[in-house]
Write an enzyme that holds these catalytic residues in place. Structure first.
Site, PDB file in Angstrom:
ATOM      1  N   ASN A   9       0.819  -1.048  -0.001  1.00 42.12           N
ATOM      2  CA  ASN A   9       0.012  -0.181  -0.119  1.00 42.12           C
ATOM      3  C   ASN A   9       0.926   1.329  -0.057  1.00 42.12           C
ATOM      4  O   ASN A   9       1.516   1.648   0.967  1.00 42.12           O
ATOM      5  CB  ASN A   9      -0.925  -0.083   1.213  1.00 42.12           C
ATOM      6  CG  ASN A   9      -1.786   1.138   1.441  1.00 42.12           C
ATOM      7  OD1 ASN A   9      -1.912   2.309   0.624  1.00 42.12           O
ATOM      8  ND2 ASN A   9      -2.402   1.339   2.609  1.00 42.12           N
ATOM      9  N   TRP A  10       0.892   1.873  -1.086  1.00 41.84           N
ATOM     10  CA  TRP A  10       1.970   2.899  -1.298  1.00 41.84           C
ATOM     11  C   TRP A  10       1.522   4.278  -0.628  1.00 41.84           C
ATOM     12  O   TRP A  10       2.272   5.310  -0.675  1.00 41.84           O
ATOM     13  CB  TRP A  10       2.210   3.243  -2.820  1.00 41.84           C
ATOM     14  CG  TRP A  10       2.930   2.180  -3.539  1.00 41.84           C
ATOM     15  CD1 TRP A  10       3.445   1.110  -2.867  1.00 41.84           C
ATOM     16  CD2 TRP A  10       3.450   2.126  -4.922  1.00 41.84           C
ATOM     17  NE1 TRP A  10       4.113   0.275  -3.956  1.00 41.84           N
ATOM     18  CE2 TRP A  10       4.197   0.901  -5.075  1.00 41.84           C
ATOM     19  CE3 TRP A  10       3.546   3.092  -5.840  1.00 41.84           C
ATOM     20  CZ2 TRP A  10       4.842   0.749  -6.338  1.00 41.84           C
ATOM     21  CZ3 TRP A  10       4.029   2.931  -7.241  1.00 41.84           C
ATOM     22  CH2 TRP A  10       4.600   1.707  -7.186  1.00 41.84           C
ATOM     23  N   LYS A  11       0.056   3.999  -0.336  1.00 44.45           N
ATOM     24  CA  LYS A  11      -0.415   5.564   0.419  1.00 44.45           C
ATOM     25  C   LYS A  11      -0.213   6.639  -0.591  1.00 44.45           C
ATOM     26  O   LYS A  11      -0.352   6.508  -1.814  1.00 44.45           O
ATOM     27  CB  LYS A  11       0.197   5.601   1.803  1.00 44.45           C
ATOM     28  CG  LYS A  11      -0.042   4.075   2.661  1.00 44.45           C
ATOM     29  CD  LYS A  11       0.105   4.512   4.289  1.00 44.45           C
ATOM     30  CE  LYS A  11      -0.203   3.143   4.820  1.00 44.45           C
ATOM     31  NZ  LYS A  11       0.206   3.141   6.407  1.00 44.45           N
ATOM     32  N   HIS A 104      -9.353   1.231   5.141  1.00 43.35           N
ATOM     33  CA  HIS A 104      -8.086   1.604   5.782  1.00 43.35           C
ATOM     34  C   HIS A 104      -8.265   2.270   7.155  1.00 43.35           C
ATOM     35  O   HIS A 104      -9.043   3.214   7.132  1.00 43.35           O
ATOM     36  CB  HIS A 104      -6.901   1.925   4.830  1.00 43.35           C
ATOM     37  CG  HIS A 104      -5.870   1.796   5.323  1.00 43.35           C
ATOM     38  ND1 HIS A 104      -5.379   3.013   6.402  1.00 43.35           N
ATOM     39  CD2 HIS A 104      -4.554   1.165   5.136  1.00 43.35           C
ATOM     40  CE1 HIS A 104      -3.732   2.452   6.526  1.00 43.35           C
ATOM     41  NE2 HIS A 104      -3.588   1.412   5.953  1.00 43.35           N
ATOM     42  N   GLU A 106      -6.610   4.598   8.052  1.00 41.73           N
ATOM     43  CA  GLU A 106      -6.292   6.293   7.890  1.00 41.73           C
ATOM     44  C   GLU A 106      -7.465   6.739   7.124  1.00 41.73           C
ATOM     45  O   GLU A 106      -7.790   7.812   7.548  1.00 41.73           O
ATOM     46  CB  GLU A 106      -5.001   6.326   6.922  1.00 41.73           C
ATOM     47  CG  GLU A 106      -3.809   6.132   7.528  1.00 41.73           C
ATOM     48  CD  GLU A 106      -2.870   5.457   6.888  1.00 41.73           C
ATOM     49  OE1 GLU A 106      -2.714   5.582   5.493  1.00 41.73           O
ATOM     50  OE2 GLU A 106      -1.727   4.945   7.422  1.00 41.73           O
ATOM     51  N   GLU A 176      -5.040  -4.785  10.819  1.00 43.55           N
ATOM     52  CA  GLU A 176      -4.007  -3.921  10.883  1.00 43.55           C
ATOM     53  C   GLU A 176      -4.293  -3.105  12.067  1.00 43.55           C
ATOM     54  O   GLU A 176      -5.093  -1.889  12.327  1.00 43.55           O
ATOM     55  CB  GLU A 176      -4.009  -2.747   9.784  1.00 43.55           C
ATOM     56  CG  GLU A 176      -3.727  -3.347   8.291  1.00 43.55           C
ATOM     57  CD  GLU A 176      -3.178  -2.479   7.342  1.00 43.55           C
ATOM     58  OE1 GLU A 176      -2.257  -2.641   6.727  1.00 43.55           O
ATOM     59  OE2 GLU A 176      -3.671  -1.156   7.069  1.00 43.55           O
ATOM     60  N   GLY A 182       2.732   2.356  10.710  1.00 47.70           N
ATOM     61  CA  GLY A 182       3.802   3.558  10.615  1.00 47.70           C
ATOM     62  C   GLY A 182       4.484   4.142  11.906  1.00 47.70           C
ATOM     63  O   GLY A 182       5.071   5.110  11.885  1.00 47.70           O
ATOM     64  N   SER A 222       3.933  -2.060  10.500  1.00 49.04           N
ATOM     65  CA  SER A 222       5.207  -1.939  10.579  1.00 49.04           C
ATOM     66  C   SER A 222       5.763  -3.276  10.110  1.00 49.04           C
ATOM     67  O   SER A 222       6.833  -3.792  10.745  1.00 49.04           O
ATOM     68  CB  SER A 222       5.533  -1.681  11.927  1.00 49.04           C
ATOM     69  OG  SER A 222       5.414  -0.290  12.330  1.00 49.04           O
ATOM     70  N   GLY A 243       3.090  -0.810   4.273  1.00 45.79           N
ATOM     71  CA  GLY A 243       3.142   0.396   4.068  1.00 45.79           C
ATOM     72  C   GLY A 243       4.321   0.770   3.504  1.00 45.79           C
ATOM     73  O   GLY A 243       5.201   0.793   2.648  1.00 45.79           O
ATOM     74  N   GLY A 244       5.229   1.312   4.662  1.00 51.04           N
ATOM     75  CA  GLY A 244       6.512   1.755   4.484  1.00 51.04           C
ATOM     76  C   GLY A 244       7.424   0.861   3.779  1.00 51.04           C
ATOM     77  O   GLY A 244       8.276   1.502   2.910  1.00 51.04           O
TER      78      GLY A 244
HETATM   79  P1  13P Z   1       3.193   0.666   7.668  1.00 44.13           P
HETATM   80  O1  13P Z   1       3.954  -0.985   7.120  1.00 44.13           O
HETATM   81  O2  13P Z   1       3.801   1.740   7.014  1.00 44.13           O
HETATM   82  O3  13P Z   1       3.345   0.497   9.122  1.00 44.13           O
HETATM   83  O4  13P Z   1       1.639   0.657   7.245  1.00 44.13           O
HETATM   84  C1  13P Z   1       0.747  -0.305   7.164  1.00 44.13           C
HETATM   85  C2  13P Z   1      -0.373   0.054   6.349  1.00 44.13           C
HETATM   86  O5  13P Z   1      -1.023   0.882   6.952  1.00 44.13           O
HETATM   87  C3  13P Z   1      -0.597  -0.686   5.036  1.00 44.13           C
HETATM   88  O6  13P Z   1      -1.842  -0.597   4.920  1.00 44.13           O
END
Ligand code: 13P
Length: 261
Positions: A9-11, A104, A106, A176, A182, A222, A243-244
């Protein structure tokens, strides 16, 4: 036997050039890795990237001919029409997406998305032929108040309550925990396994054990090259939503390696 599914997930990250470079290094890195390639060819492993909307078509070209699947990070809950600024599930399907992330944290917590909106989006997305990655997870306050299971159960009913078992055919769940996203603080393998087993038992309660046993439940929060081996080897953890670490092929490829180990 469930396979593993690791999605990036590149956000709201990358620009066009760096997104293309990332997609290309991912495709190249997969081709150069026998175990990952074999896993993808046999269907034991799936992988996907979910770029920001404006870059999806360009990334589709960059991953063409590879086994990397394409997803979006959201869609709207209505069919195409007068909804300025929104993106329809049918449009995502039209430009080559097979997947869409919904619910998600977020979006739930920063944009105020509700369970009923997420359910409406899920129905429209599946109706357009997309597979949905449905995100669930508790906040730190909820975990500390020992409400994790209640929150997860509520989110499952909120998004899936009353739907026929066929809704699970085009569905992946991502657990999640919000406190792990993050933050660099991942759930321990034990915490992840406990939550995943609970989610599977709730799915069994609503849809029957056979359908629940087939469900892919990804872990997100993470997830890194360093912790992927241990987390992904838990019996109810069927992959990751990253994510990251999905923003750098050198960090994402080892997670794919862990998934096929
Ligand atoms: P991180 O891997 O950056 O913690 O993000 C996880 C995430 O929200 C994937 O959708």
């Amino acid at each position: 036997m469930r396979g593993k599914f690791v999605a990036g997930n590149w956000k709201m990250n990358t620009d066009l050039a760096s997104g293309l470079a990332l997609a290309k290094s991912l495709v190249g890195g997969i081709a150069a890795d026998g175990a990952i390639s074999a896993g993808l060819a046999s269907g034991k492993l799936r992988t996907a990237v979910c770029p920001p909307f404006p870059y999806i078509s360009a990334i589709a070209e960059a991953i063409k001919g590879s086994k990397v699947e394409l997803g979006a990070q959201n869609c709207y809950m209505e069919k195409p029409g007068a909804f300025t600024g929104e993106v329809a599930a049918a449009m995502l399907k039209d430009i080559g997406c097979g997947l869409v992330i919904l619910g998600h944290s977020e979006r739930r917590h920063k944009m105020g998305e509700t369970d009923s909106q997420i359910k409406a989006k899920l129905l429209v997305a599946q109706g357009a032929g997309l597979e949905v990655i449905l995100c669930l997870g508790e906040t730190l306050t909820e975990r500390q108040a020992e409400k994790t299971f209640a929150v997860l159960a509520g989110q499952i009913v909120g998004a899936l309550g009353g739907l026929p078992v066929e809704a699970l055919d085009k569905l992946v769940i991502a657990y999640e925990p919000v406190w792990a996203i993050g933050t660099g603080v991942n759930a321990t393998p034990g915490q992840a396994q406990e939550a995943h087993a609970f989610i599977r038992s709730e799915l069994a309660k609503h849809f029957g054990k056979a359908a629940a046993d087939k469900m892919i439940i990804q872990y997100g929060g993470s997830l890194t090259a360093e912790n992927a081996n241990e987390i992904l080897s838990q019996p109810d953890v069927d992959g990751g939503l990253v994510g990251g670490a999905s923003l750098d092929a050198k960090k994402f490829l080892p997670i794919l390696q862990a998934a096929v180990a």
